[in-house]
Scaffold this motif. Structure first.
Motif, PDB file in Angstrom:
ATOM      1  N   PRO A 135     -24.318 -89.127  47.491  1.00 35.59           N
ATOM      2  CA  PRO A 135     -24.385 -88.344  46.258  1.00 35.59           C
ATOM      3  C   PRO A 135     -24.608 -89.221  45.022  1.00 35.59           C
ATOM      4  CG  PRO A 135     -22.614 -87.539  47.643  1.00 35.59           C
ATOM      5  CD  PRO A 135     -23.106 -88.832  48.260  1.00 35.59           C
ATOM      6  N   VAL A 136     -25.657 -88.875  44.276  1.00 35.33           N
ATOM      7  CA  VAL A 136     -26.042 -89.602  43.064  1.00 35.33           C
ATOM      8  C   VAL A 136     -25.814 -88.695  41.863  1.00 35.33           C
ATOM      9  CG1 VAL A 136     -27.987 -90.638  41.803  1.00 35.33           C
ATOM     10  CG2 VAL A 136     -27.804 -90.954  44.288  1.00 35.33           C
ATOM     11  N   LYS A 137     -25.021 -89.176  40.918  1.00 31.41           N
ATOM     12  CA  LYS A 137     -24.757 -88.398  39.696  1.00 31.41           C
ATOM     13  C   LYS A 137     -25.285 -89.113  38.456  1.00 31.41           C
ATOM     14  CE  LYS A 137     -22.226 -85.255  41.935  1.00 31.41           C
ATOM     15  NZ  LYS A 137     -21.026 -84.510  41.687  1.00 31.41           N
ATOM     16  N   ASP A 138     -25.814 -90.309  38.639  1.00 33.94           N
ATOM     17  CA  ASP A 138     -26.322 -91.135  37.545  1.00 33.94           C
ATOM     18  C   ASP A 138     -27.753 -90.726  37.207  1.00 33.94           C
ATOM     19  OD1 ASP A 138     -26.473 -93.687  35.907  1.00 33.94           O
ATOM     20  OD2 ASP A 138     -28.039 -94.053  37.402  1.00 33.94           O
ATOM     21  N   ASP A 139     -27.996 -90.382  35.942  1.00 31.67           N
ATOM     22  CA  ASP A 139     -29.318 -89.910  35.540  1.00 31.67           C
ATOM     23  C   ASP A 139     -30.430 -90.917  35.804  1.00 31.67           C
ATOM     24  OD1 ASP A 139     -28.332 -87.456  34.763  1.00 31.67           O
ATOM     25  OD2 ASP A 139     -29.023 -87.603  32.685  1.00 31.67           O
ATOM     26  N   ALA A 140     -30.174 -92.188  35.557  1.00 31.97           N
ATOM     27  CA  ALA A 140     -31.219 -93.201  35.764  1.00 31.97           C
ATOM     28  C   ALA A 140     -31.644 -93.234  37.232  1.00 31.97           C
ATOM     29  CB  ALA A 140     -30.728 -94.575  35.320  1.00 31.97           C
ATOM     30  N   THR A 141     -30.688 -93.165  38.138  1.00 37.99           N
ATOM     31  CA  THR A 141     -31.010 -93.189  39.574  1.00 37.99           C
ATOM     32  C   THR A 141     -31.653 -91.883  40.000  1.00 37.99           C
ATOM     33  OG1 THR A 141     -29.128 -94.659  39.892  1.00 37.99           O
ATOM     34  CG2 THR A 141     -30.070 -93.657  41.872  1.00 37.99           C
ATOM     35  N   PHE A 170     -33.567 -90.077  38.181  1.00 42.91           N
ATOM     36  CA  PHE A 170     -34.961 -90.140  37.738  1.00 42.91           C
ATOM     37  C   PHE A 170     -35.771 -91.066  38.634  1.00 42.91           C
ATOM     38  CE2 PHE A 170     -38.594 -91.703  35.397  1.00 42.91           C
ATOM     39  CZ  PHE A 170     -39.198 -90.509  35.038  1.00 42.91           C
ATOM     40  N   GLU A 171     -35.213 -92.202  39.003  1.00 40.61           N
ATOM     41  CA  GLU A 171     -35.921 -93.117  39.900  1.00 40.61           C
ATOM     42  C   GLU A 171     -36.346 -92.392  41.175  1.00 40.61           C
ATOM     43  OE1 GLU A 171     -35.166 -97.064  42.703  1.00 40.61           O
ATOM     44  OE2 GLU A 171     -33.771 -96.670  41.054  1.00 40.61           O
ATOM     45  N   PHE A 172     -35.406 -91.695  41.799  1.00 45.20           N
ATOM     46  CA  PHE A 172     -35.745 -90.971  43.024  1.00 45.20           C
ATOM     47  C   PHE A 172     -36.765 -89.870  42.763  1.00 45.20           C
ATOM     48  CE2 PHE A 172     -31.878 -92.803  45.032  1.00 45.20           C
ATOM     49  CZ  PHE A 172     -32.477 -93.250  46.192  1.00 45.20           C
ATOM     50  N   LEU A 173     -36.639 -89.194  41.637  1.00 43.92           N
ATOM     51  CA  LEU A 173     -37.595 -88.141  41.313  1.00 43.92           C
ATOM     52  C   LEU A 173     -38.999 -88.721  41.157  1.00 43.92           C
ATOM     53  CD1 LEU A 173     -37.907 -85.099  40.710  1.00 43.92           C
ATOM     54  CD2 LEU A 173     -37.557 -85.655  38.305  1.00 43.92           C
ATOM     55  N   ASN A 203     -42.567-102.746  43.244  1.00 44.31           N
ATOM     56  CA  ASN A 203     -43.772-102.719  42.405  1.00 44.31           C
ATOM     57  C   ASN A 203     -43.696-101.561  41.416  1.00 44.31           C
ATOM     58  OD1 ASN A 203     -44.768-104.843  43.942  1.00 44.31           O
ATOM     59  ND2 ASN A 203     -45.973-103.525  45.266  1.00 44.31           N
ATOM     60  N   PHE A 204     -43.228-100.396  41.894  1.00 47.05           N
ATOM     61  CA  PHE A 204     -43.033 -99.251  40.998  1.00 47.05           C
ATOM     62  C   PHE A 204     -42.007 -99.599  39.921  1.00 47.05           C
ATOM     63  CE2 PHE A 204     -44.957 -96.512  44.286  1.00 47.05           C
ATOM     64  CZ  PHE A 204     -45.648 -95.603  43.490  1.00 47.05           C
ATOM     65  N   ARG A 205     -40.920-100.250  40.322  1.00 52.97           N
ATOM     66  CA  ARG A 205     -39.866-100.617  39.364  1.00 52.97           C
ATOM     67  C   ARG A 205     -40.441-101.480  38.242  1.00 52.97           C
ATOM     68  NH1 ARG A 205     -34.896-100.056  40.345  1.00 52.97           N
ATOM     69  NH2 ARG A 205     -35.077-100.246  42.614  1.00 52.97           N
ATOM     70  N   LYS A 206     -41.259-102.453  38.620  1.00 53.97           N
ATOM     71  CA  LYS A 206     -41.857-103.357  37.620  1.00 53.97           C
ATOM     72  C   LYS A 206     -42.879-102.608  36.759  1.00 53.97           C
ATOM     73  CE  LYS A 206     -44.385-107.696  37.254  1.00 53.97           C
ATOM     74  NZ  LYS A 206     -45.145-108.729  37.970  1.00 53.97           N
ATOM     75  N   ALA A 207     -43.746-101.840  37.400  1.00 57.71           N
ATOM     76  CA  ALA A 207     -44.818-101.136  36.687  1.00 57.71           C
ATOM     77  C   ALA A 207     -44.272-100.077  35.731  1.00 57.71           C
ATOM     78  CB  ALA A 207     -45.782-100.499  37.687  1.00 57.71           C
ATOM     79  N   PHE A 208     -43.194 -99.417  36.134  1.00 57.58           N
ATOM     80  CA  PHE A 208     -42.628 -98.326  35.343  1.00 57.58           C
ATOM     81  C   PHE A 208     -41.344 -98.747  34.609  1.00 57.58           C
ATOM     82  CE2 PHE A 208     -45.445 -95.862  38.054  1.00 57.58           C
ATOM     83  CZ  PHE A 208     -45.914 -94.882  37.187  1.00 57.58           C
ATOM     84  N   TYR A 231     -36.780 -93.774  31.933  1.00 63.27           N
ATOM     85  CA  TYR A 231     -37.468 -92.529  31.582  1.00 63.27           C
ATOM     86  C   TYR A 231     -37.730 -92.414  30.090  1.00 63.27           C
ATOM     87  CZ  TYR A 231     -32.543 -91.172  31.132  1.00 63.27           C
ATOM     88  OH  TYR A 231     -31.203 -91.142  30.817  1.00 63.27           O
ATOM     89  N   ARG A 232     -36.902 -93.048  29.263  1.00 62.15           N
ATOM     90  CA  ARG A 232     -37.147 -93.008  27.816  1.00 62.15           C
ATOM     91  C   ARG A 232     -38.443 -93.743  27.471  1.00 62.15           C
ATOM     92  NH1 ARG A 232     -31.965 -94.096  28.723  1.00 62.15           N
ATOM     93  NH2 ARG A 232     -30.409 -92.560  28.136  1.00 62.15           N
TER      94      ARG A 232
END
Length: 187
Positions: A26-32, A34-37, A57-62, A67-68
């Motif tokens: 269970p993930v309740k953290d918005d940052a995580t 969003f990452e999964f989304l 690569n996604f982490r670096k590129a984005f 999300y901000r």
């Protein structure tokens, strides 16, 4: 002692680590969330292992899935992303990352957090299925249909019911580990 796992992770070390440490927790953290989304939307039509292999690569590129920052991407940044061979260079999906980040922030403003919004669909408690085999695991459900429709109404893209259900599984809104899997009772 040999651990019994859900068979979908096979013997790939990356898949095994994802299964053992992340999937269904269970993930309740918005940052995580969003990452999964973001990753789930890029996964649409592809295998999850493809996305996992490109995750860093996604982490670096984005911008570390901030999300901000993503919500404010201008065309120059989008053009650079479309040239980045380390990610999935689908024009519609790259544009949807920006649109979804903007919609994500609007939900935060309305509900206090994206977590408050998404978890209300399961009354804050994970759905614990009792799957005996992977053949029993649905690709989508009436609930994922409902969430998908609501997200689309709020401006999200690439959030069909199957993508939403995969997001629910990944973020622990639903526990689809097989009952024989060692993680079933841990998550």
């Amino acid at each position: 002692m040999l651990k019994i796992r859900c068979p979908w992770c096979g013997d790939d070390p990356l898949y095994i680590a994802y299964h053992d440490e992340e999937w269904g927790v269970p993930v309740k953290d918005d940052a995580t969330l969003f990452e999964f989304l973001l990753l789930e939307t890029f996964q649409a039509g592809l295998s999850w292992i493809t996305i996992l292999r490109k995750r860093e690569n996604f982490r670096k590129a984005f911008d570390n899935f901030d999300y901000r920052k993503i919500a404010g991407y201008e065309q120059q940044k989008i053009d650079r992303l479309l040239q980045d061979s380390g990610i999935i260079r689908n024009k519609l999906k790259v544009h949807s990352a920006v649109t979804n980040a903007q919609a994500f922030i609007k939900i935060q403003e309305e509900f206090g957090s994206f977590s408050n919004y998404i978890w209300k669909f399961v009354a804050g408690t994970p759905i614990k299925n009792k799957l005996q085999s992977m053949a029993e695991a649905p690709a989508n459900t009436l609930l994922s249909d409902t969430i998908s429709k609501d997200l689309k109404k709020r401006g999200f893209k690439f959030v069909g019911s199957t993508v939403v259900y995969a997001h629910m599984q990944a973020t622990g809104m639903v526990n689809d580990h097989l009952v024989s899997c060692f993680r079933y009772n841990e998550v």
